[in-house]
Scaffold this motif. Structure first.
Motif, PDB file in Angstrom:
ATOM      1  N   GLN A 129       0.827  -1.208   0.000  1.00 33.70           N
ATOM      2  CA  GLN A 129       0.000   0.000   0.000  1.00 33.70           C
ATOM      3  C   GLN A 129       0.860   1.256   0.000  1.00 33.70           C
ATOM      4  O   GLN A 129       0.529   2.236  -0.662  1.00 33.70           O
ATOM      5  CB  GLN A 129      -0.946  -0.005   1.205  1.00 33.70           C
ATOM      6  N   GLN A 130       1.973   1.234   0.742  1.00 36.16           N
ATOM      7  CA  GLN A 130       2.888   2.382   0.760  1.00 36.16           C
ATOM      8  C   GLN A 130       3.423   2.645  -0.641  1.00 36.16           C
ATOM      9  O   GLN A 130       3.424   3.783  -1.112  1.00 36.16           O
ATOM     10  CB  GLN A 130       4.044   2.128   1.731  1.00 36.16           C
ATOM     11  N   CYS A 131       3.871   1.594  -1.307  1.00 36.66           N
ATOM     12  CA  CYS A 131       4.414   1.759  -2.661  1.00 36.66           C
ATOM     13  C   CYS A 131       3.337   2.247  -3.628  1.00 36.66           C
ATOM     14  O   CYS A 131       3.599   3.136  -4.447  1.00 36.66           O
ATOM     15  CB  CYS A 131       5.022   0.446  -3.148  1.00 36.66           C
ATOM     16  N   ALA A 132       2.154   1.684  -3.537  1.00 36.30           N
ATOM     17  CA  ALA A 132       1.059   2.110  -4.423  1.00 36.30           C
ATOM     18  C   ALA A 132       0.731   3.581  -4.200  1.00 36.30           C
ATOM     19  O   ALA A 132       0.476   4.314  -5.166  1.00 36.30           O
ATOM     20  CB  ALA A 132      -0.179   1.241  -4.186  1.00 36.30           C
ATOM     21  N   ALA A 133       0.767   4.038  -2.952  1.00 37.31           N
ATOM     22  CA  ALA A 133       0.482   5.449  -2.649  1.00 37.31           C
ATOM     23  C   ALA A 133       1.536   6.364  -3.262  1.00 37.31           C
ATOM     24  O   ALA A 133       1.250   7.522  -3.591  1.00 37.31           O
ATOM     25  CB  ALA A 133       0.419   5.657  -1.136  1.00 37.31           C
ATOM     26  N   LEU A 134       2.745   5.838  -3.438  1.00 37.84           N
ATOM     27  CA  LEU A 134       3.829   6.612  -4.063  1.00 37.84           C
ATOM     28  C   LEU A 134       3.847   6.444  -5.580  1.00 37.84           C
ATOM     29  O   LEU A 134       4.685   7.032  -6.251  1.00 37.84           O
ATOM     30  CB  LEU A 134       5.178   6.167  -3.491  1.00 37.84           C
ATOM     31  N   GLY A 135       2.948   5.618  -6.100  1.00 42.96           N
ATOM     32  CA  GLY A 135       2.913   5.360  -7.537  1.00 42.96           C
ATOM     33  C   GLY A 135       4.063   4.476  -7.986  1.00 42.96           C
ATOM     34  O   GLY A 135       4.506   4.557  -9.128  1.00 42.96           O
ATOM     35  N   LYS A 136       4.558   3.628  -7.069  1.00 41.90           N
ATOM     36  CA  LYS A 136       5.708   2.783  -7.373  1.00 41.90           C
ATOM     37  C   LYS A 136       5.365   1.312  -7.132  1.00 41.90           C
ATOM     38  O   LYS A 136       4.280   0.978  -6.690  1.00 41.90           O
ATOM     39  CB  LYS A 136       6.904   3.207  -6.525  1.00 41.90           C
ATOM     40  N   LYS A 137       6.312   0.451  -7.418  1.00 42.29           N
ATOM     41  CA  LYS A 137       6.147  -0.990  -7.278  1.00 42.29           C
ATOM     42  C   LYS A 137       6.903  -1.498  -6.048  1.00 42.29           C
ATOM     43  O   LYS A 137       7.979  -1.018  -5.723  1.00 42.29           O
ATOM     44  CB  LYS A 137       6.671  -1.728  -8.520  1.00 42.29           C
ATOM     45  N   PHE A 138       6.317  -2.495  -5.381  1.00 36.49           N
ATOM     46  CA  PHE A 138       6.894  -3.110  -4.194  1.00 36.49           C
ATOM     47  C   PHE A 138       7.963  -4.115  -4.600  1.00 36.49           C
ATOM     48  O   PHE A 138       7.728  -4.979  -5.440  1.00 36.49           O
ATOM     49  CB  PHE A 138       5.763  -3.823  -3.440  1.00 36.49           C
ATOM     50  N   LEU A 139       9.153  -4.022  -4.003  1.00 35.45           N
ATOM     51  CA  LEU A 139      10.218  -4.999  -4.227  1.00 35.45           C
ATOM     52  C   LEU A 139      10.694  -5.495  -2.863  1.00 35.45           C
ATOM     53  O   LEU A 139      11.263  -4.744  -2.073  1.00 35.45           O
ATOM     54  CB  LEU A 139      11.386  -4.396  -5.005  1.00 35.45           C
ATOM     55  N   PHE A 140      10.440  -6.756  -2.588  1.00 34.65           N
ATOM     56  CA  PHE A 140      10.826  -7.385  -1.328  1.00 34.65           C
ATOM     57  C   PHE A 140      12.342  -7.427  -1.201  1.00 34.65           C
ATOM     58  O   PHE A 140      13.043  -7.783  -2.142  1.00 34.65           O
ATOM     59  CB  PHE A 140      10.243  -8.800  -1.301  1.00 34.65           C
ATOM     60  N   ILE A 141      12.848  -7.073   0.007  1.00 37.15           N
ATOM     61  CA  ILE A 141      14.288  -7.177   0.280  1.00 37.15           C
ATOM     62  C   ILE A 141      14.542  -8.319   1.259  1.00 37.15           C
ATOM     63  O   ILE A 141      15.279  -9.238   0.963  1.00 37.15           O
ATOM     64  CB  ILE A 141      14.852  -5.853   0.854  1.00 37.15           C
ATOM     65  N   GLU A 182      16.743  -1.594 -10.997  1.00 37.16           N
ATOM     66  CA  GLU A 182      16.776  -2.452  -9.804  1.00 37.16           C
ATOM     67  C   GLU A 182      15.454  -3.183  -9.586  1.00 37.16           C
ATOM     68  O   GLU A 182      15.388  -4.100  -8.760  1.00 37.16           O
ATOM     69  CB  GLU A 182      17.128  -1.642  -8.565  1.00 37.16           C
ATOM     70  N   TYR A 183      14.406  -2.804 -10.316  1.00 37.60           N
ATOM     71  CA  TYR A 183      13.119  -3.480 -10.187  1.00 37.60           C
ATOM     72  C   TYR A 183      13.152  -4.744 -11.038  1.00 37.60           C
ATOM     73  O   TYR A 183      12.775  -4.766 -12.201  1.00 37.60           O
ATOM     74  CB  TYR A 183      11.963  -2.557 -10.596  1.00 37.60           C
ATOM     75  N   THR A 184      13.671  -5.807 -10.426  1.00 35.87           N
ATOM     76  CA  THR A 184      13.829  -7.091 -11.114  1.00 35.87           C
ATOM     77  C   THR A 184      13.186  -8.187 -10.273  1.00 35.87           C
ATOM     78  O   THR A 184      12.766  -7.958  -9.143  1.00 35.87           O
ATOM     79  CB  THR A 184      15.321  -7.422 -11.306  1.00 35.87           C
ATOM     80  N   ARG A 185      13.166  -9.358 -10.798  1.00 34.55           N
ATOM     81  CA  ARG A 185      12.635 -10.508 -10.073  1.00 34.55           C
ATOM     82  C   ARG A 185      13.531 -10.755  -8.864  1.00 34.55           C
ATOM     83  O   ARG A 185      14.745 -10.921  -8.998  1.00 34.55           O
ATOM     84  CB  ARG A 185      12.634 -11.728 -10.994  1.00 34.55           C
ATOM     85  N   PRO A 186      12.949 -10.772  -7.649  1.00 37.36           N
ATOM     86  CA  PRO A 186      13.792 -10.968  -6.452  1.00 37.36           C
ATOM     87  C   PRO A 186      14.341 -12.383  -6.367  1.00 37.36           C
ATOM     88  O   PRO A 186      13.709 -13.332  -6.807  1.00 37.36           O
ATOM     89  CB  PRO A 186      12.849 -10.668  -5.291  1.00 37.36           C
ATOM     90  N   ASN A 187      15.540 -12.492  -5.808  1.00 41.40           N
ATOM     91  CA  ASN A 187      16.173 -13.787  -5.597  1.00 41.40           C
ATOM     92  C   ASN A 187      15.934 -14.160  -4.130  1.00 41.40           C
ATOM     93  O   ASN A 187      16.726 -13.844  -3.255  1.00 41.40           O
ATOM     94  CB  ASN A 187      17.671 -13.696  -5.902  1.00 41.40           C
ATOM     95  N   ILE A 188      14.824 -14.837  -3.867  1.00 41.53           N
ATOM     96  CA  ILE A 188      14.425 -15.153  -2.495  1.00 41.53           C
ATOM     97  C   ILE A 188      14.981 -16.530  -2.123  1.00 41.53           C
ATOM     98  O   ILE A 188      14.745 -17.500  -2.823  1.00 41.53           O
ATOM     99  CB  ILE A 188      12.889 -15.129  -2.345  1.00 41.53           C
ATOM    100  N   GLN A 189      15.711 -16.555  -1.022  1.00 43.76           N
ATOM    101  CA  GLN A 189      16.287 -17.809  -0.545  1.00 43.76           C
ATOM    102  C   GLN A 189      15.690 -18.144   0.815  1.00 43.76           C
ATOM    103  O   GLN A 189      15.614 -17.291   1.685  1.00 43.76           O
ATOM    104  CB  GLN A 189      17.799 -17.696  -0.445  1.00 43.76           C
ATOM    105  N   GLN A 190      15.297 -19.377   0.983  1.00 43.83           N
ATOM    106  CA  GLN A 190      14.736 -19.846   2.255  1.00 43.83           C
ATOM    107  C   GLN A 190      15.881 -20.105   3.208  1.00 43.83           C
ATOM    108  O   GLN A 190      16.848 -20.766   2.867  1.00 43.83           O
ATOM    109  CB  GLN A 190      13.927 -21.123   2.016  1.00 43.83           C
TER     110      GLN A 190
END
Length: 107
Positions: free
Chosen positions: A58-70, A98-106
C-alpha cells in the motif's frame, strides 16, 4: 439473561479472534522502507506476515511505485506469546533497473 449471553458472546469473539497490530511504514533510506506487524497469541505468524506485506504494498502504491521485497525477520515477542514480523522493501518505478525478479532464498 439475554444481555448476559450477548455480553459473553462478544467477549469470547474478541478473545478468540485475536488481533494484529501493524507499525507505520518507516523510511530506512532512499526508496527503502521497513514495516512490522505483531500477531498476538491467538493469531498465527502468517497473519502478521500478510499484514506487513500489505502495508508495504500500500505504501508503494500510494507513491505510484512498485513493491520490491528485500528481506524479512520473524521474532517471538512478549514472553514468546506473540510473533512480530518485520519486512524490509523498496518502492521503485517500474522502469528502474533495480526493479527485477527478487532472488528469495529460504533460510
Amino acid at each position: 439473561m439475554q444481555q448476559k449471553l450477548f455480553a459473553v458472546a462478544v467477549v469470547l469473539t474478541f478473545a478468540l479472534t485475536g488481533c494484529i497490530s501493524t507499525s507505520q511504514v518507516l523510511e530506512m533510506g532512499r526508496d527503502t522502507y521497513s514495516v512490522s506487524a505483531t500477531a498476538d497469541g491467538y493469531r498465527d505468524a502468517a497473519s502478521a506476515r500478510q499484514s506487513a506485506f500489505t502495508a508495504g504494498a500500500q505504501q508503494c502504491a500510494a507513491l505510484g511505485k512498485k513493491f520490491l521485497f528485500i528481506n524479512e525477520s520473524m521474532q517471538r515477542t512478549r514472553m514468546g506469546i506473540d510473533t512480530t514480523v518485520t519486512v524490509t522493501f523498496r518502492c521503485l518505478n517500474e522502469n528502474d533497473p533495480e526493479y527485477t525478479r527478487p532472488n528469495i532464498q529460504q533460510l
